[in-house]
Design an enzyme around this catalytic site. Structure first.
Site, PDB file in Angstrom:
ATOM      1  N   TYR A  74      37.503  65.197 -19.182  1.00  0.00           N
ATOM      2  CA  TYR A  74      37.470  64.165 -20.224  1.00  0.00           C
ATOM      3  C   TYR A  74      36.920  64.761 -21.521  1.00  0.00           C
ATOM      4  CZ  TYR A  74      37.233  59.380 -21.983  1.00  0.00           C
ATOM      5  OH  TYR A  74      37.455  58.229 -22.685  1.00  0.00           O
ATOM      6  N   HIS A  86      33.003  54.299 -28.328  1.00  0.00           N
ATOM      7  CA  HIS A  86      34.291  54.613 -28.953  1.00  0.00           C
ATOM      8  C   HIS A  86      35.449  54.437 -27.978  1.00  0.00           C
ATOM      9  CE1 HIS A  86      37.635  57.056 -30.470  1.00  0.00           C
ATOM     10  NE2 HIS A  86      37.122  56.879 -31.683  1.00  0.00           N
ATOM     11  N   ASP A  87      35.334  55.016 -26.792  1.00  0.00           N
ATOM     12  CA  ASP A  87      36.412  54.935 -25.808  1.00  0.00           C
ATOM     13  C   ASP A  87      36.187  53.809 -24.805  1.00  0.00           C
ATOM     14  OD1 ASP A  87      37.252  57.207 -27.101  1.00  0.00           O
ATOM     15  OD2 ASP A  87      37.019  58.548 -25.383  1.00  0.00           O
ATOM     16  N   THR A  88      35.105  53.053 -24.995  1.00  0.00           N
ATOM     17  CA  THR A  88      34.762  51.996 -24.050  1.00  0.00           C
ATOM     18  C   THR A  88      34.556  50.694 -24.825  1.00  0.00           C
ATOM     19  OG1 THR A  88      32.479  52.831 -24.147  1.00  0.00           O
ATOM     20  CG2 THR A  88      33.841  53.549 -22.283  1.00  0.00           C
ATOM     21  N   MET A 112      31.591  60.221 -26.200  1.00  0.00           N
ATOM     22  CA  MET A 112      32.660  59.314 -26.598  1.00  0.00           C
ATOM     23  C   MET A 112      32.776  58.058 -25.734  1.00  0.00           C
ATOM     24  SD  MET A 112      34.143  60.505 -29.342  1.00  0.00           S
ATOM     25  CE  MET A 112      35.807  59.843 -29.392  1.00  0.00           C
TER      26      MET A 112
END
Length: 389
Positions: free
Chosen positions: A171, A227-229, A222
């Site tokens: 990731y 940001h990604d969650t 992240m």
């Protein structure tokens, strides 16, 4: 073409900030005081324990930034509300632009240079930053970047084992665009400075040896920064990471000020009001649970630090008479007079790609990188820094 139409067109041309919600928070280490193989890069040992330069209100300032969330969303989330009840909520705190990277660049450089993207950019070495001001003023500093592989890493991204879901592919937990000092060649190109842009294994070493510096910028990875969650994921990270640190005097003593905020709003179609709260031992108990409705921006983090330690300025956004108000906690102690801009007088900072600057190909300044305003008067009272060249 009207300004609202231009804004809408610019917003449509860029990917909107969004947060996925399929992942569930998993602690990346056993505690914030522990090193972890999930961070890949092992610690190079702790920083030296530098002399403490006393400030007027605080002796340590820590910024912790999260991602892409409107004020109302964060302010209705239990963990962020809990922080507000233990500190000062800054209800009129604004990011300076969209998307993410220019906000990070602005908060230590005093400008986002017209930047309107998250691509890799190297800001030239003659451009001064807060690092120059801190070093000239004898204030120690460091940045801590979760999941950055090595100190001073200048790569655009870094992927590692997916510790949230070990069955998934590696990731991309680290993104350079969220690392303010490393965007500037005056830091990334100077080994002694680059070594102070550290990962979270280094953070554990520094806090355990009481070697944390006086000025810190902290970027979670992240997923942990939302940001990604989403904001609930970020809240879970705060409970895991920040809450134990607030109870530890090696991080938070009676002279520590902590700013928890967001880089920008999720929506690009209304002004850029983000959640921000001041915490830590430097906030008097009588101010816990209060609201400061003064107009602030990311430049205020610079002007406040300058006022606290009597530093110079960069002669850019940090001295802008509209956008550089000093946090009232410090302004009241130093005699600095803030402006009283409010309501419809607050500038629109959700405009995208419309600001001239050397990093905006639509408005490239033929004269090159603009010089600082050497006539500017900063909150710290010191001279305007001018980089060589």
């Amino acid at each position: 073409m009207s300004l609202p139409t231009l804004v809408a067109l610019a917003a449509a041309a860029l990917p909107q900030a969004f947060a996925a919600s399929s992942q569930s928070f998993v602690p990346p280490a056993s505690s914030p005081f522990s090193a972890s193989v999930n961070y890949v890069g092992q610690s190079n040992g702790s920083l030296p324990i530098d002399p403490v330069k006393p400030g007027k209100v605080f002796d340590r300032f820590i910024q912790i930034w999260f991602e892409n969330t409107d004020f109302s969303v964060a302010n209705s989330t239990a963990e962020f509300r809990s922080l507000a009840e233990r500190g000062i909520l800054l209800s009129q705190y604004f990011a300076v632009t969209h998307p993410s990277q220019p906000n990070y660049a602005a908060t230590i450089g005093g400008s986002f240079w017209g930047l309107a993207d998250d691509n890799k950019h190297d800001i030239p070495s003659q451009i001064g930053t807060m690092v120059d001001l801190l070093e000239l003023g004898g204030v120690s500093w460091a940045a801590y970047q979760e999941n950055m592989p090595t100190d001073g890493f200048n790569g655009e991204t870094f992927s590692s084992v997916n510790y949230v879901d070990p069955t998934a592919a590696n990731y991309t937990y680290y993104q350079r665009k969220h690392n303010p000092p490393i965007l500037y060649d005056s830091v990334s190109g100077v080994p002694s400075r680059a070594a102070r842009v550290r990962n979270f294994n280094d953070f554990a070493a520094d806090v355990n040896t009481s070697a944390l510096p006086q000025w810190m910028f902290v970027t979670p990875n992240m997923v942990n920064d939302g940001h990604d969650t989403n904001v609930d994921f970020a809240a879970a990270f705060l409970r895991y990471w920040l809450e134990p640190l607030l109870a530890d005097p090696r991080f938070n003593d009676g002279r520590t000020l902590v700013l928890v905020t967001f880089d920008e709003t999720e929506s690009y179609l209304h002004n850029n009001n983000v959640f921000a709260v001041l915490l830590g031992g430097a906030v008097p108990e009588r101010l816990h649970g209060t609201v400061d409705s003064t107009y602030y921006t990311h430049y205020s983090a610079m002007s406040t630090v300058q006022a606290n330690w009597g530093l110079g300025s960069l002669g850019r956004g940090d001295t802008d008479p509209v956008m550089s108000n000093v946090y009232s906690l410090v302004a009241n102690a130093t005699g600095w007079k803030n402006n009283d801009i409010a309501g419809s007088s607050i500038p629109l900072t959700n405009l995208i790609g419309l600001t001239p600057g050397p990093l905006n190909p639509l408005f490239f300044l033929q004269t090159g990188w603009p010089a600082p305003n050497t006539s500017a008067v900063g909150a710290g009272g010191g001279p305007v820094f001018v980089g060589s060249g």
